[in-house]
Scaffold this motif. Structure first.
Motif, PDB file in Angstrom:
ATOM      1  N   ASP A  48      51.002  39.770  42.495  1.00  0.00           N
ATOM      2  CA  ASP A  48      52.289  39.728  43.116  1.00  0.00           C
ATOM      3  C   ASP A  48      52.167  38.802  43.992  1.00  0.00           C
ATOM      4  N   ASP A  49      51.818  39.458  45.586  1.00  0.00           N
ATOM      5  CA  ASP A  49      51.833  38.593  47.111  1.00  0.00           C
ATOM      6  C   ASP A  49      50.901  37.659  45.847  1.00  0.00           C
ATOM      7  N   GLU A  50      49.568  38.240  45.839  1.00  0.00           N
ATOM      8  CA  GLU A  50      48.122  36.986  44.971  1.00  0.00           C
ATOM      9  C   GLU A  50      49.269  35.937  44.434  1.00  0.00           C
ATOM     10  N   ALA A  51      49.420  36.080  43.242  1.00  0.00           N
ATOM     11  CA  ALA A  51      49.935  34.922  42.963  1.00  0.00           C
ATOM     12  C   ALA A  51      51.369  33.780  43.540  1.00  0.00           C
ATOM     13  N   ALA A  52      51.786  34.754  44.731  1.00  0.00           N
ATOM     14  CA  ALA A  52      53.057  33.852  44.954  1.00  0.00           C
ATOM     15  C   ALA A  52      52.784  32.534  46.244  1.00  0.00           C
ATOM     16  N   ASN A  53      51.363  33.879  46.729  1.00  0.00           N
ATOM     17  CA  ASN A  53      51.533  33.333  48.194  1.00  0.00           C
ATOM     18  C   ASN A  53      49.480  33.078  48.547  1.00  0.00           C
ATOM     19  N   GLY A  54      49.070  33.425  47.472  1.00  0.00           N
ATOM     20  CA  GLY A  54      47.844  32.869  47.807  1.00  0.00           C
ATOM     21  C   GLY A  54      47.019  34.064  48.157  1.00  0.00           C
ATOM     22  N   LEU A  55      45.955  33.568  48.483  1.00  0.00           N
ATOM     23  CA  LEU A  55      44.558  34.255  48.798  1.00  0.00           C
ATOM     24  C   LEU A  55      45.439  34.600  51.110  1.00  0.00           C
ATOM     25  N   PRO A  56      45.186  35.599  51.480  1.00  0.00           N
ATOM     26  CA  PRO A  56      45.473  35.726  53.026  1.00  0.00           C
ATOM     27  C   PRO A  56      44.617  35.148  54.074  1.00  0.00           C
ATOM     28  N   ASP A  57      45.000  35.139  54.710  1.00  0.00           N
ATOM     29  CA  ASP A  57      43.934  34.019  55.562  1.00  0.00           C
ATOM     30  C   ASP A  57      42.341  34.558  56.156  1.00  0.00           C
ATOM     31  N   ALA A  58      42.858  36.390  56.019  1.00  0.00           N
ATOM     32  CA  ALA A  58      41.811  36.808  56.294  1.00  0.00           C
ATOM     33  C   ALA A  58      40.175  37.312  55.528  1.00  0.00           C
ATOM     34  N   VAL A  59      41.228  36.856  54.213  1.00  0.00           N
ATOM     35  CA  VAL A  59      40.219  37.180  53.501  1.00  0.00           C
ATOM     36  C   VAL A  59      39.826  36.042  52.886  1.00  0.00           C
ATOM     37  N   GLN A  60      40.511  34.220  53.013  1.00  0.00           N
ATOM     38  CA  GLN A  60      39.253  33.613  52.709  1.00  0.00           C
ATOM     39  C   GLN A  60      38.719  33.584  54.117  1.00  0.00           C
ATOM     40  N   THR A  61      38.574  34.056  55.372  1.00  0.00           N
ATOM     41  CA  THR A  61      37.506  33.749  56.079  1.00  0.00           C
ATOM     42  C   THR A  61      36.768  34.771  55.590  1.00  0.00           C
ATOM     43  N   LEU A  62      36.915  36.073  55.324  1.00  0.00           N
ATOM     44  CA  LEU A  62      35.650  36.418  54.935  1.00  0.00           C
ATOM     45  C   LEU A  62      34.774  36.130  53.676  1.00  0.00           C
ATOM     46  N   GLN A  63      35.372  35.392  52.707  1.00  0.00           N
ATOM     47  CA  GLN A  63      34.878  34.627  51.636  1.00  0.00           C
ATOM     48  C   GLN A  63      34.103  32.939  52.411  1.00  0.00           C
ATOM     49  N   ALA A  64      34.661  33.007  52.820  1.00  0.00           N
ATOM     50  CA  ALA A  64      33.779  31.410  53.734  1.00  0.00           C
ATOM     51  C   ALA A  64      32.517  31.945  54.101  1.00  0.00           C
ATOM     52  N   GLN A  65      32.707  32.956  55.242  1.00  0.00           N
ATOM     53  CA  GLN A  65      31.835  34.092  55.972  1.00  0.00           C
ATOM     54  C   GLN A  65      30.632  34.361  54.685  1.00  0.00           C
ATOM     55  N   ASP A  98      38.042  32.207  43.587  1.00  0.00           N
ATOM     56  CA  ASP A  98      36.461  31.673  42.877  1.00  0.00           C
ATOM     57  C   ASP A  98      35.371  32.285  43.829  1.00  0.00           C
ATOM     58  N   GLY A  99      36.240  33.612  44.442  1.00  0.00           N
ATOM     59  CA  GLY A  99      35.131  34.051  45.811  1.00  0.00           C
ATOM     60  C   GLY A  99      34.257  35.242  45.085  1.00  0.00           C
ATOM     61  N   LEU A 100      34.373  35.486  43.754  1.00  0.00           N
ATOM     62  CA  LEU A 100      33.214  36.419  43.067  1.00  0.00           C
ATOM     63  C   LEU A 100      32.474  35.828  42.776  1.00  0.00           C
ATOM     64  N   LYS A 101      32.231  34.356  42.630  1.00  0.00           N
ATOM     65  CA  LYS A 101      30.828  33.389  42.510  1.00  0.00           C
ATOM     66  C   LYS A 101      30.717  33.522  43.826  1.00  0.00           C
ATOM     67  N   HIS A 102      30.644  34.082  44.925  1.00  0.00           N
ATOM     68  CA  HIS A 102      30.006  34.329  46.432  1.00  0.00           C
ATOM     69  C   HIS A 102      29.158  35.471  46.149  1.00  0.00           C
ATOM     70  N   PHE A 103      29.951  36.615  45.396  1.00  0.00           N
ATOM     71  CA  PHE A 103      28.936  37.694  44.924  1.00  0.00           C
ATOM     72  C   PHE A 103      28.237  37.581  44.679  1.00  0.00           C
ATOM     73  N   LYS A 104      27.583  36.259  43.110  1.00  0.00           N
ATOM     74  CA  LYS A 104      26.162  36.416  42.923  1.00  0.00           C
ATOM     75  C   LYS A 104      25.154  36.505  42.709  1.00  0.00           C
ATOM     76  N   GLY A 105      24.645  37.241  42.699  1.00  0.00           N
ATOM     77  CA  GLY A 105      23.132  37.146  42.693  1.00  0.00           C
ATOM     78  C   GLY A 105      22.630  37.820  44.671  1.00  0.00           C
ATOM     79  N   LYS A 106      23.772  38.573  44.965  1.00  0.00           N
ATOM     80  CA  LYS A 106      23.780  38.176  47.043  1.00  0.00           C
ATOM     81  C   LYS A 106      22.363  39.164  46.893  1.00  0.00           C
ATOM     82  N   PRO A 107      21.951  39.900  47.446  1.00  0.00           N
ATOM     83  CA  PRO A 107      20.763  40.955  48.363  1.00  0.00           C
ATOM     84  C   PRO A 107      22.148  41.001  49.076  1.00  0.00           C
ATOM     85  N   VAL A 108      22.397  42.695  48.922  1.00  0.00           N
ATOM     86  CA  VAL A 108      22.701  43.446  49.876  1.00  0.00           C
ATOM     87  C   VAL A 108      22.422  44.530  50.047  1.00  0.00           C
ATOM     88  N   ALA A 109      22.704  45.517  51.165  1.00  0.00           N
ATOM     89  CA  ALA A 109      21.839  46.705  51.388  1.00  0.00           C
ATOM     90  C   ALA A 109      23.797  47.354  52.023  1.00  0.00           C
TER      91      ALA A 109
END
Length: 180
Positions: A48-65, A98-109
């Motif tokens: 509900d918060d996501e629908a009303a306000n979008g992604l929080p700044d901390a999440v947007q930063t992590l997605q960009a990183q 659109d954050g899921l696309k940044h995980f696709k195929g990403k090597p993870v340890a």
């Protein structure tokens, strides 16, 4: 130069896992760099918060990183034989929009430290279905589980043990080699 986004799954000031992540950033082989991100400030997921306000700044930063990173390093504690809720929550938020696309195929340890005798064996295994669902490429060639962490970290959460640092360097060199 390969850039890895490193995330520690604890909010505690003197966290063993935050200390292990800092040590990893210090011990990177030539040609590899770790950007230390933070899950601090990521609220509990609420659609509900996501629908009303979008992604929080901390999440947007992590997605960009994550979008800028060539790979992801999860440094996970183990709480009650599993993944810490605060860490899973941050990853869940990161996959929104659109954050899921940044995980696709990403090597993870995945690595981790625990005061117990088994390291973070169960938490690391617990991440596998999540990483599969996100479409990542988990790296299985190396393992790094620091057990009895209170003996190798100081009171500020800094890694003080040379053997553990050597193992960390070996792990990171293997992960780097897998990145091509």
């Amino acid at each position: 130069m390969a850039n890895v986004l490193g995330l520690a799954g604890s909010l505690r000031k003197a966290s063993f896992n935050a200390g292990l992540l800092r040590a990893a950033a210090e011990e990177c082989p030539d040609g590899l760099a770790i950007t230390i991100g933070t899950i601090a400030g990521v609220p509990l997921y609420d659609a509900d918060d996501e629908a009303a306000n979008g992604l929080p700044d901390a999440v947007q930063t992590l997605q960009a990183q994550l979008a800028d990173a060539d790979a992801l390093l999860l440094v996970t504690p183990e709480y009650n034989n599993g993944v810490p809720g605060v860490f899973k929550n941050a990853i869940d938020w990161m996959s929104r929009g659109d954050g899921l696309k940044h995980f696709k195929g990403k090597p993870v340890a995945v690595i981790g430290a625990s005061p117990g005798g088994f390291g973070t064996n169960l938490a690391q295994a617990h991440w596998l279905p999540v990483l599969r669902t996100l479409g990542t490429r988990p790296w299985f060639e190396g393992r790094m589980m620091v057990s009895r962490a209170g003996q190798v970290f100081d009171d500020d959460g800094n890694l003080t043990d040379d053997k553990t640092r050597d193992a960390l360097r070996t792990f990171l060199a293997g992960f780097q080699a897998s990145l091509g």
